[in-house]
Design a protein around this motif. Structure first.
Motif, PDB file in Angstrom:
ATOM      1  N   ALA A  19       0.739  -1.218   0.244  1.00 51.17           N
ATOM      2  CA  ALA A  19      -0.246  -0.350   0.360  1.00 51.17           C
ATOM      3  C   ALA A  19       0.842   1.250   0.008  1.00 51.17           C
ATOM      4  CB  ALA A  19      -1.646  -0.178   1.250  1.00 51.17           C
ATOM      5  N   LYS A  20       1.995   1.081   0.283  1.00 55.17           N
ATOM      6  CA  LYS A  20       2.742   2.019   0.656  1.00 55.17           C
ATOM      7  C   LYS A  20       3.521   2.822  -0.677  1.00 55.17           C
ATOM      8  CE  LYS A  20       5.880  -0.382   3.473  1.00 55.17           C
ATOM      9  NZ  LYS A  20       6.393  -1.014   4.470  1.00 55.17           N
ATOM     10  N   PHE A  23      -0.253   4.245  -2.951  1.00 46.83           N
ATOM     11  CA  PHE A  23      -0.230   5.210  -2.074  1.00 46.83           C
ATOM     12  C   PHE A  23       0.802   6.566  -2.862  1.00 46.83           C
ATOM     13  CE2 PHE A  23      -1.834   3.641   1.565  1.00 46.83           C
ATOM     14  CZ  PHE A  23      -3.481   4.214   0.916  1.00 46.83           C
ATOM     15  N   LEU A  24       1.973   5.867  -2.561  1.00 48.56           N
ATOM     16  CA  LEU A  24       2.931   6.606  -3.579  1.00 48.56           C
ATOM     17  C   LEU A  24       2.924   6.712  -4.786  1.00 48.56           C
ATOM     18  CD1 LEU A  24       5.978   6.333  -1.567  1.00 48.56           C
ATOM     19  CD2 LEU A  24       4.864   8.504  -1.682  1.00 48.56           C
TER      20      LEU A  24
ATOM     21  N   SER B 114       1.853   8.461   3.031  1.00 47.40           N
ATOM     22  CA  SER B 114       2.261   7.156   2.757  1.00 47.40           C
ATOM     23  C   SER B 114       4.147   7.119   3.584  1.00 47.40           C
ATOM     24  CB  SER B 114       2.345   6.400   0.684  1.00 47.40           C
ATOM     25  OG  SER B 114       3.861   5.842   0.802  1.00 47.40           O
ATOM     26  N   LEU B 115       4.352   8.657   2.817  1.00 45.96           N
ATOM     27  CA  LEU B 115       5.514   9.411   3.421  1.00 45.96           C
ATOM     28  C   LEU B 115       5.579   9.367   5.020  1.00 45.96           C
ATOM     29  CD1 LEU B 115       6.251  12.188   1.447  1.00 45.96           C
ATOM     30  CD2 LEU B 115       7.514  10.108   2.133  1.00 45.96           C
ATOM     31  N   TYR B 118       3.658   5.293   7.189  1.00 53.60           N
ATOM     32  CA  TYR B 118       4.845   3.923   6.232  1.00 53.60           C
ATOM     33  C   TYR B 118       6.240   4.115   6.927  1.00 53.60           C
ATOM     34  CZ  TYR B 118       0.398   2.583   5.047  1.00 53.60           C
ATOM     35  OH  TYR B 118      -1.517   2.617   4.225  1.00 53.60           O
ATOM     36  N   ASN B 119       6.955   3.179   6.968  1.00 52.55           N
ATOM     37  CA  ASN B 119       8.567   3.449   6.875  1.00 52.55           C
ATOM     38  C   ASN B 119       8.874   2.313   6.546  1.00 52.55           C
ATOM     39  OD1 ASN B 119       9.484   4.408   8.966  1.00 52.55           O
ATOM     40  ND2 ASN B 119       9.020   3.457  10.967  1.00 52.55           N
TER      41      ASN B 119
END
Lengths: 287, 295
Positions: A19-20, A23-24, B114-115, B118-119
């Protein structure tokens, strides 16, 4: 049936795990398309002539460094930033300290924020009325100085930058001042520090974190003062206020892509390393 | 606070002096706006009398009166009813700004989320890159953007101004800050309950951070109305221009009209400013906190 369900489940878990990045993705994709890829092209162009596409090595760079207009623009831009940044920081800090001393005065800071909301274009007319030879400023001084055509132009530029950004910086300083705990100030007082002493020994060091951020934001905004200059005096203003933004703009209108690509690469390198430097400085001081 | 304890005569005079500086300078900063507002209710005939020295280039000075001889709204009438191009440009401005805001929300919000939440490896590098992109003046990336836009045949359309602005990293930073305030425990709890990442983002992240998001949008809105460099470089067709480029085209000989046009442009910004100035302040502060955590 069960197989299909498992497949979806597995895929779902995969979606969640990634997901991360999902999203980016849209933002990164856009930046890649609009900045990274074409900037690579610009870097390549900076080593070629745009006329024949021939590889010329560092020739374009050499030409640019010998270009007097470019030198003038670099000089003016640096001079402008060196003058207007400290002035802005100092004036707005003084105002912030005064306002912080009397909570009732907080409402007055709205007046300082108002210029920020005003589109640059609407102010051109007022600038003309103020600074023309027959304008209000000359009227009050009973002179006939052509402010925009002489070395005064630089100070008008500085003034208009201050006018626009004082509110922004003031709010930032105030936020920083409010973050300083009252206990520390009280303690300083108990120890016998005068108002001025506690300002320099307690308040100022505590503002260091805010100061860094204020410098970055003010720098960012200083590049935008070009708008007012351009609107008031066009593409070729008085030579003290011929900024890098002017020269880029003129290269662009003249389709002078050789110089422009070199200029872009150099500016990006310079600003990039400046950012890194500030980052190093700041991290070193805090941790 | 600390200055309030002892108040001798000197202290009081000092205080009054400070008050004069704070309020006086504030009024001085607002003067240009007042000049525009009062100038807009003066008709062309009175204006031409006032600025005759400027146009004839004589040694006399421009005349200024706060209260005009014959206050009138004729400039506004002419502009709003008899100048159709003004409307076109006004709506150009509004369309461009609203589409940019919409795009920035679609692209920037998930990116910032996201920034913030999350890591992952390379996050720091990505962050530094975003900061640099934020600071770079438009002129440095102008050629790059021009090359792309001409390749995908978007030059001289509104998209040439909108698309690059959508991917600007400044709003990402503003959004990022508002997401940072959300506690990680709450999100983890939702995750335990089986919510997927998309649901956590839309049903928890967005509502919890809406104040900060709104603040960022206000700041962006004012920025967007002020946009000049981009349309100037990428839009040739004057009917596509935003208002910010039209105003300088009105000559000083039509001062009343120019003042009225400025006032109308201003009103949108001013309205947003007056309604949401607390949010604006919040946006400014978060922009600073951002730069701090970003670098």
């Amino acid at each position: 049936m069960k197989k299909a369900y498992n497949y979806i489940l597995r895929n779902k878990a995969g979606l969640n795990r990634n997901a991360k990045f999902l999203f980016l993705l849209p933002g990164l994709l856009g930046i890649t398309i609009f900045i990274f890829v074409p900037f690579g092209d610009v870097v390549i162009r900076s080593f070629h002539t745009s006329l024949t596409g021939e590889f010329v090595g560092l020739n374009n760079y050499k030409n640019l460094f010998q270009n007097t207009a470019f030198r003038l623009a670099v000089h003016n831009t640096i001079r402008f930033i060196m003058v207007c940044l400290p002035l802005l920081l100092l004036i707005s800090l003084l105002l912030a300290v005064m306002i912080n001393g009397a909570p009732k005065w907080e409402k007055y800071k709205d007046m300082y924020l108002l210029p920020m909301a005003i589109p640059a274009a609407t102010i051109v007319l007022v600038w003309k009325m103020l600074f023309e030879k027959q304008g209000f400023l000359n009227k009050t001084m009973e002179t006939h100085i052509d402010f925009m055509g002489t070395e005064y132009a630089f100070w008008i530029l500085v003034g208009s930058y201050l006018w626009k950004n004082i509110g922004f910086t003031l709010v930032l300083w105030l936020a920083g001042l409010k973050n300083i705990s009252r206990e520390i100030l009280e303690a300083a007082k108990v120890d016998g520090a005068t108002g001025i002493q506690s300002f320099f020994c307690v308040t100022l060091p505590n503002l260091k974190g805010s100061m860094y951020t204020i410098v970055v934001i003010s720098l960012l905004n200083s590049f935008k003062s070009f708008r007012e200059v351009f609107l008031v005096s066009g593409a070729y203003p008085q030579e003290d206020i011929y900024l890098l933004q002017h020269i880029f703009n003129n290269w662009f209108t003249n389709l002078d892509f050789d110089k422009m690509s070199v200029g872009s690469v150099l500016s990006a390198l310079f600003i990039g390393s400046l950012c890194m430097l500030l980052q190093k400085l700041w991290n070193g001081e805090v941790e | 606070m600390m200055y309030r304890k002892k108040k001798g005569i000197v202290g009081r005079i000092f205080r009054v002096l400070q008050f004069i500086i704070v309020v006086g300078l504030g009024i001085l900063l607002c003067m240009p706006v007042l000049i525009l507002v009062f100038g807009s209710i003066v008709d062309e005939i009175e204006w031409s009398g006032r600025i005759a020295p400027l146009i004839m280039d004589t040694v006399e000075y421009i005349e200024w009166k706060w209260i005009p001889d014959y206050p009138t709204l004729v400039n506004f009438r002419d502009l709003l009813f008899f100048t159709p191009q003004f409307f076109t440009l006004f709506w150009n401005s509004i369309t461009i700004v609203l589409l940019i805001l919409l795009g920035q929300m679609l692209v920037g919000l998930p990116g910032a989320w996201s920034l913030a939440v999350y890591n992952f490896r390379g996050k720091k590098v990505l962050f530094s890159l975003y900061v640099i992109l934020m600071i770079l003046p438009f002129q440095v990336t102008m050629l790059s953007k021009y090359l792309v836009l001409s390749k995908i045949h978007l030059l001289n359309t509104h998209w040439a101004v909108i698309l690059p602005a959508v991917f600007s990293t400044f709003p990402v930073f503003l959004f990022y800050r508002s997401f940072c305030g959300i506690s990680k425990e709450v999100l983890e709890a939702a995750r335990m309950d089986g919510a997927n990442e998309w649901r956590i983002f839309t049903q928890m992240g967005l509502p919890l951070a809406r104040g900060g998001i709104f603040a960022a949008l206000i700041l962006d809105f004012l920025e967007g109305l002020n946009m000049m460099e981009e349309p100037m470089a990428f839009l040739n067709d004057k009917s596509l221009w935003p208002l910010s480029l039209y105003l300088p085209e009105i000559s000083i000989k039509q001062a009343g009209m120019a003042c009225a046009a400025s006032v109308i442009t201003l009103i949108v910004s001013f309205f947003v400013f007056a309604m949401f100035k607390d949010y604006l302040e919040m946006g400014i502060i978060s922009s600073a906190l951002n730069a701090k955590s970003g670098i």
